[in-house]
Motif scaffolding. Sequence first.
Motif, mmCIF file in Angstrom:
data_model
loop_
_atom_site.group_PDB
_atom_site.id
_atom_site.type_symbol
_atom_site.label_atom_id
_atom_site.label_comp_id
_atom_site.label_asym_id
_atom_site.label_seq_id
_atom_site.Cartn_x
_atom_site.Cartn_y
_atom_site.Cartn_z
ATOM 1 N N ARG A 121 0.901 -1.291 -0.160
ATOM 2 C CA ARG A 121 -0.228 0.236 -0.028
ATOM 3 C C ARG A 121 0.902 1.196 -0.046
ATOM 4 O O ARG A 121 2.059 1.079 0.609
ATOM 5 N N ILE A 122 0.413 2.208 -0.614
ATOM 6 C CA ILE A 122 0.788 3.680 -0.428
ATOM 7 C C ILE A 122 0.217 4.488 0.408
ATOM 8 O O ILE A 122 -1.126 4.112 0.498
ATOM 9 N N LEU A 123 0.684 5.165 1.387
ATOM 10 C CA LEU A 123 0.021 5.745 2.422
ATOM 11 C C LEU A 123 -0.031 7.383 1.960
ATOM 12 O O LEU A 123 0.866 8.162 1.466
ATOM 13 N N PHE A 124 -1.374 7.705 2.068
ATOM 14 C CA PHE A 124 -1.260 9.082 1.833
ATOM 15 C C PHE A 124 -1.844 9.935 3.293
ATOM 16 O O PHE A 124 -2.546 9.555 4.228
ATOM 17 N N ARG A 125 -1.331 11.000 3.195
ATOM 18 C CA ARG A 125 -1.802 12.241 4.359
ATOM 19 C C ARG A 125 -2.936 12.843 3.729
ATOM 20 O O ARG A 125 -2.953 13.556 2.648
ATOM 21 N N VAL A 126 -4.035 12.867 4.368
ATOM 22 C CA VAL A 126 -5.203 13.643 3.953
ATOM 23 C C VAL A 126 -5.543 14.757 4.711
ATOM 24 O O VAL A 126 -6.053 14.544 5.949
ATOM 25 N N LYS A 127 -5.366 16.051 4.282
ATOM 26 C CA LYS A 127 -5.908 16.976 5.292
ATOM 27 C C LYS A 127 -7.214 17.541 4.800
ATOM 28 O O LYS A 127 -7.289 17.755 3.377
ATOM 29 N N ASP A 128 -8.004 18.030 5.530
ATOM 30 C CA ASP A 128 -9.439 18.728 4.933
ATOM 31 C C ASP A 128 -9.050 19.648 4.052
ATOM 32 O O ASP A 128 -8.413 20.607 4.268
ATOM 33 N N GLY A 129 -9.939 19.401 2.820
ATOM 34 C CA GLY A 129 -10.015 20.532 1.882
ATOM 35 C C GLY A 129 -8.857 20.376 1.018
ATOM 36 O O GLY A 129 -8.879 21.253 0.039
ATOM 37 N N SER A 130 -7.778 19.693 1.157
ATOM 38 C CA SER A 130 -6.805 19.648 0.239
ATOM 39 C C SER A 130 -6.642 18.154 -0.338
ATOM 40 O O SER A 130 -7.108 17.410 0.453
ATOM 41 N N LYS A 131 -5.756 18.105 -1.327
ATOM 42 C CA LYS A 131 -5.651 16.675 -1.992
ATOM 43 C C LYS A 131 -4.894 15.916 -1.300
ATOM 44 O O LYS A 131 -3.818 16.585 -0.689
ATOM 45 N N PRO A 132 -5.242 14.407 -1.410
ATOM 46 C CA PRO A 132 -4.323 13.585 -0.617
ATOM 47 C C PRO A 132 -2.834 13.487 -1.044
ATOM 48 O O PRO A 132 -2.812 13.644 -2.228
ATOM 49 N N VAL A 133 -1.925 13.642 -0.183
ATOM 50 C CA VAL A 133 -0.518 13.521 -0.484
ATOM 51 C C VAL A 133 0.186 12.231 -0.103
ATOM 52 O O VAL A 133 -0.005 11.914 1.118
ATOM 53 N N ALA A 134 0.865 11.777 -0.977
ATOM 54 C CA ALA A 134 1.461 10.345 -0.715
ATOM 55 C C ALA A 134 2.633 10.752 0.060
ATOM 56 O O ALA A 134 3.401 11.777 0.040
ATOM 57 N N HIS A 135 2.886 9.761 1.217
ATOM 58 C CA HIS A 135 4.118 10.012 2.059
ATOM 59 C C HIS A 135 4.775 9.045 2.648
ATOM 60 O O HIS A 135 5.699 9.125 3.369
ATOM 61 N N GLY A 136 4.438 7.741 2.262
ATOM 62 C CA GLY A 136 4.981 6.426 2.820
ATOM 63 C C GLY A 136 4.392 5.270 2.070
ATOM 64 O O GLY A 136 3.514 5.224 1.038
ATOM 65 N N VAL A 137 4.972 4.138 2.435
ATOM 66 C CA VAL A 137 4.607 2.945 1.745
ATOM 67 C C VAL A 137 4.778 1.939 2.742
ATOM 68 O O VAL A 137 5.671 1.774 3.769
ATOM 69 N N VAL A 138 3.789 0.589 2.631
ATOM 70 C CA VAL A 138 4.091 -0.416 3.444
ATOM 71 C C VAL A 138 4.486 -1.597 2.568
ATOM 72 O O VAL A 138 3.966 -1.662 1.566
ATOM 73 N N PHE A 139 5.753 -2.115 3.102
ATOM 74 C CA PHE A 139 5.883 -3.205 2.310
ATOM 75 C C PHE A 139 6.238 -4.466 3.125
ATOM 76 O O PHE A 139 6.394 -4.410 4.376
ATOM 77 N N ARG A 140 6.338 -5.582 2.749
ATOM 78 C CA ARG A 140 6.391 -6.879 3.559
ATOM 79 C C ARG A 140 7.546 -7.643 3.123
ATOM 80 O O ARG A 140 7.731 -7.588 1.833
ATOM 81 N N ASP A 141 8.646 -8.458 3.918
ATOM 82 C CA ASP A 141 9.664 -8.861 3.305
ATOM 83 C C ASP A 141 9.271 -10.678 3.264
ATOM 84 O O ASP A 141 8.176 -10.717 3.173
ATOM 85 N N SER A 142 10.053 -11.567 2.759
ATOM 86 C CA SER A 142 9.806 -12.870 2.541
ATOM 87 C C SER A 142 9.435 -13.711 3.845
ATOM 88 O O SER A 142 8.791 -14.803 3.474
ATOM 89 N N LYS A 158 6.129 -6.842 8.492
ATOM 90 C CA LYS A 158 5.678 -5.458 7.730
ATOM 91 C C LYS A 158 6.739 -4.457 8.099
ATOM 92 O O LYS A 158 7.346 -4.253 8.999
ATOM 93 N N HIS A 159 7.019 -3.734 7.002
ATOM 94 C CA HIS A 159 7.887 -2.442 7.199
ATOM 95 C C HIS A 159 7.344 -1.227 6.557
ATOM 96 O O HIS A 159 6.570 -1.338 5.650
ATOM 97 N N LYS A 160 7.519 -0.176 7.026
ATOM 98 C CA LYS A 160 7.097 1.051 6.566
ATOM 99 C C LYS A 160 8.379 2.029 6.179
ATOM 100 O O LYS A 160 9.227 1.919 6.734
ATOM 101 N N ALA A 161 8.126 2.528 4.983
ATOM 102 C CA ALA A 161 9.245 3.616 4.700
ATOM 103 C C ALA A 161 8.488 4.842 4.124
ATOM 104 O O ALA A 161 7.479 5.076 3.815
ATOM 105 N N TYR A 162 9.089 5.923 4.607
ATOM 106 C CA TYR A 162 8.267 7.404 4.645
ATOM 107 C C TYR A 162 9.118 8.240 3.966
ATOM 108 O O TYR A 162 10.496 8.102 3.753
#
Length: 580
Positions: free
Chosen positions: A235-256, A260-264
């Motif tokens: 998944r790509i993570l988005f920051r959503v503030k009221d009234g403005s468009k969603p902004v991508a700021h991180g990802v969730v990935f899984r290893d073998s 679960k890991h997150k990168a921002y």
Amino acid sequence: MALWWWRLFFAALPGILFSTQLCASQKVPNYTFMHNATTAPNISYYDYIVIGGGTAGCPLAATLSQNYSVLLLERGGSPYGNPNITNLAAFGAALSDTSPTSPSQRFISEDGVINSRARVLGGGSCLNAGFYTRASPQYAREAGWDVRAVNESYEWVEKIVAFKPEVKQWQSAVREGLLEIGVVPDNGFTYDHIGGTKVGGTIFDHQGFRHTAADLLQYANPSRITLLLHSTVHRILFRVKDGSKPVAHGVVFRDSLGRKHKAYLKQHAKSEIIVSAGALGSPQLLMLSGVGPAEHLRAHNISITLDQPLVGQGMSDNPMNAIFVPSPEPVEVSLIQVVGITSFGTYVEAASGENFAGGSPRDYGMFSPKIGQLSTVPPKQRTPEALAKAIEQMQSLDQAAFRGGFILEKIMGPISTGHLELRTRDPNDNPSVTFNYFKDPQDLERCVQGLSTVEKVIESKAFAPFRYPNMPLPVLLNMTASSPVNLLPKHTNSSLSLQQFCRDTVMTIWHYHGGCQVGKVVDKDYKVLGVGALRVIDGSTFNYSPGTNPQATVMMLGRYMGVKILSERLGANAADQTEQ
Ligand SMILES: Cc1cc2nc3c(=O)[nH]c(=O)nc-3n(C[C@H](O)[C@H](O)[C@H](O)COP(=O)(O)OP(=O)(O)OC[C@H]3O[C@@H](n4cnc5c(N)ncnc54)[C@H](O)[C@@H]3O)c2cc1C
Ligand SMILES: *[C@@H]1O[C@H](CO)[C@@H](O)[C@H](O)[C@H]1NC(C)=O
Ligand SMILES: *[C@@H]1O[C@H](CO)[C@@H](O)[C@H](O)[C@H]1NC(C)=O
Ligand SMILES: *[C@@H]1O[C@H](CO)[C@@H](O)[C@H](O)[C@H]1NC(C)=O
Ligand SMILES: *[C@@H]1O[C@H](CO)[C@@H](O)[C@H](O)[C@H]1NC(C)=O
Ligand SMILES: *[C@@H]1O[C@H](CO)[C@@H](O)[C@H](O)[C@H]1NC(C)=O
Ligand SMILES: *[C@@H]1O[C@H](CO)[C@@H](O)[C@H](O)[C@H]1NC(C)=O
Ligand SMILES: *[C@@H]1O[C@H](CO)[C@@H](O)[C@H](O)[C@H]1NC(C)=O
Ligand SMILES: *[C@@H]1O[C@H](CO)[C@@H](O)[C@H](O)[C@H]1NC(C)=O
Ligand SMILES: *[C@@H]1O[C@H](CO)[C@@H](O)[C@H](O)[C@H]1NC(C)=O
């Protein structure tokens, strides 16, 4: 001044090659920045996160790392040291390996045509037939690209991965045949896309060793790039503030191990996430991240980031149809080397050899049922049972039945389009995809004209040494039809038209594209419309497949956009500094 960014970049950055990592004798780069995702921290921060270490993702990440910290996430493993990938003679071995750890992941479109997608660092360039050829300058102009910057980017790619092939007797006969029947002029050897007949480039060197997009990571700055293998982005993570468009700021990935890991992204207005997960992976991942048709996402219980009905639309696969010509003479093993670029939008190419560069003898390589090519029955009948039966029948054939070659035609475009939908919420599962081959009548007409051209090549004087004499074409087609390896489905109706032949024997040449098209899902700078800090850069953005075969242009695009992104950011920084 559309070109300022390009000049700036070349003034600042002469082609830097961090070549110390290449161990030339083994042709195995020792990438100190390549790690198993299991070793990754739970949380980390980068200037750029590139999702998918494929044909576009590798040149893109390498370029960005010259000045910024980059995380490159690839769900597959390393291609290095795997002979199934590196040897021309093993073509098809990876494609026929259907295990969950295979570098290829098989999928079957709703049309019934069996197909494959990459799951390995280097992406499709680790599986493909190697043909290397540029798009036309007209294609570049229509895409809104700067043609000079495009040329420089192709050259950057070619320095590492492109070679002139050694053309032997069978490929030469196809070439002479094309010229004889009027696919002219003779353009000799060139990477350029020009009407007529030419010899194109290849990513196989003279020892038959494959060079891939992963090799372009030699250009990366090892101190600024982190490459994680076996890391699947969920998944790509988005920051959503009221009234403005969603902004991508991180990802969730899984290893073998499933951890679960997150990168921002580092906090900077210009930091970005770039999706380069390919024509199936990119629209799939946008949807899994809530960017897609709202109703469809709701049906999968995915919370909606942006209702974007065009994600997954405009999926196309160029249909391929081929005729097998048994040869009285031995022929060389070759993958695609020659192409006829006709005036009516059809490309004629060919592959030859006792094993058609398939791993073992008794194989048809690019056309083998082992890799899912099955044109003896119409698409909807290509069941697992039919495939198994064809493989078994192939094993029992006489060796002589494999001597010869396939002459194929692929249509440009295509015009027909389909769509992609999620099946599940698991990014490891294939989405469902429909290509609608030949839905548009012009596509069908181009196929018919292409097959007539192939027939003429077969009947040309130049090609005569490689076909049995006194065998008229209908008999040849009939003969190949009665063997389990080819091509003409057995019809009770003998007056089989070429139109029906096109539909019944359609295969893929694996040039599928679309799903995140420019003007629909991304803008001309490949920024995803309606959200911030997110781009898509790969074959999913194409409206039409570039050139006769796409990989050169996919790699070029990764480099081109990397340079453009860097130049804009560096230019902005330079401007900031002069203002201070
Ligand atoms: C068998 C075959 C033969 C071909 N022959 C030729 C040829 O001769 N000449 C030619 O020009 N073209 C050829 N092509 C086409 C060409 O190789 C492709 O068009 C091109 O490689 C596509 O590049 P891409 O960057 O869009 O996608 P890819 O190269 O597929 O890259 C996508 C990458 O993203 C990764 N990924 C996907 N989802 C995720 C996720 N969720 N998390 C992390 N990573 C993810 C994948 O593992 C993959 O490595 C062929 C292709 C195939 C398969
Ligand atoms: C690869 O590089 C690392 C770090 O520079 C070095 O320690 C290692 O010996 C190298 N391995 C090979 C096989 O060259
Ligand atoms: C990655 O590391 C984990 C844990 O050490 C190991 O189980 C796994 O096999 C490794 N994967 C690969 C492909 O090397
Ligand atoms: C990382 O996450 C795992 C669970 O996924 C947890 O067990 C571990 O403690 C975390 N490590 C750190 C350093 O936070
Ligand atoms: C970008 O990186 C290159 C090579 O690492 C360096 O020469 C150049 O000075 C850098 N530019 C900026 C503005 O940081
Ligand atoms: C190579 O391919 C064969 C057959 O497709 C498969 O059995 C084998 O495991 C593969 N080897 C590697 C190293 O992937
Ligand atoms: C780019 O390359 C093409 C093909 O090699 C050539 O025809 C064209 O003139 C070049 N254009 C520029 C602007 O360099
Ligand atoms: C979605 O959630 C509902 C309610 O929790 C559940 O009944 C349904 O099965 C879920 N659908 C999917 C596709 O997961
Ligand atoms: C086609 O082949 C079949 C046998 O496979 C044969 O009976 C038939 O006569 C052939 N038709 C033509 C037109 O050659
Ligand atoms: C045979 O095929 C042709 C062309 O597709 C068609 O026109 C004709 O009606 C068919 N004949 C039979 C008996 O099915």
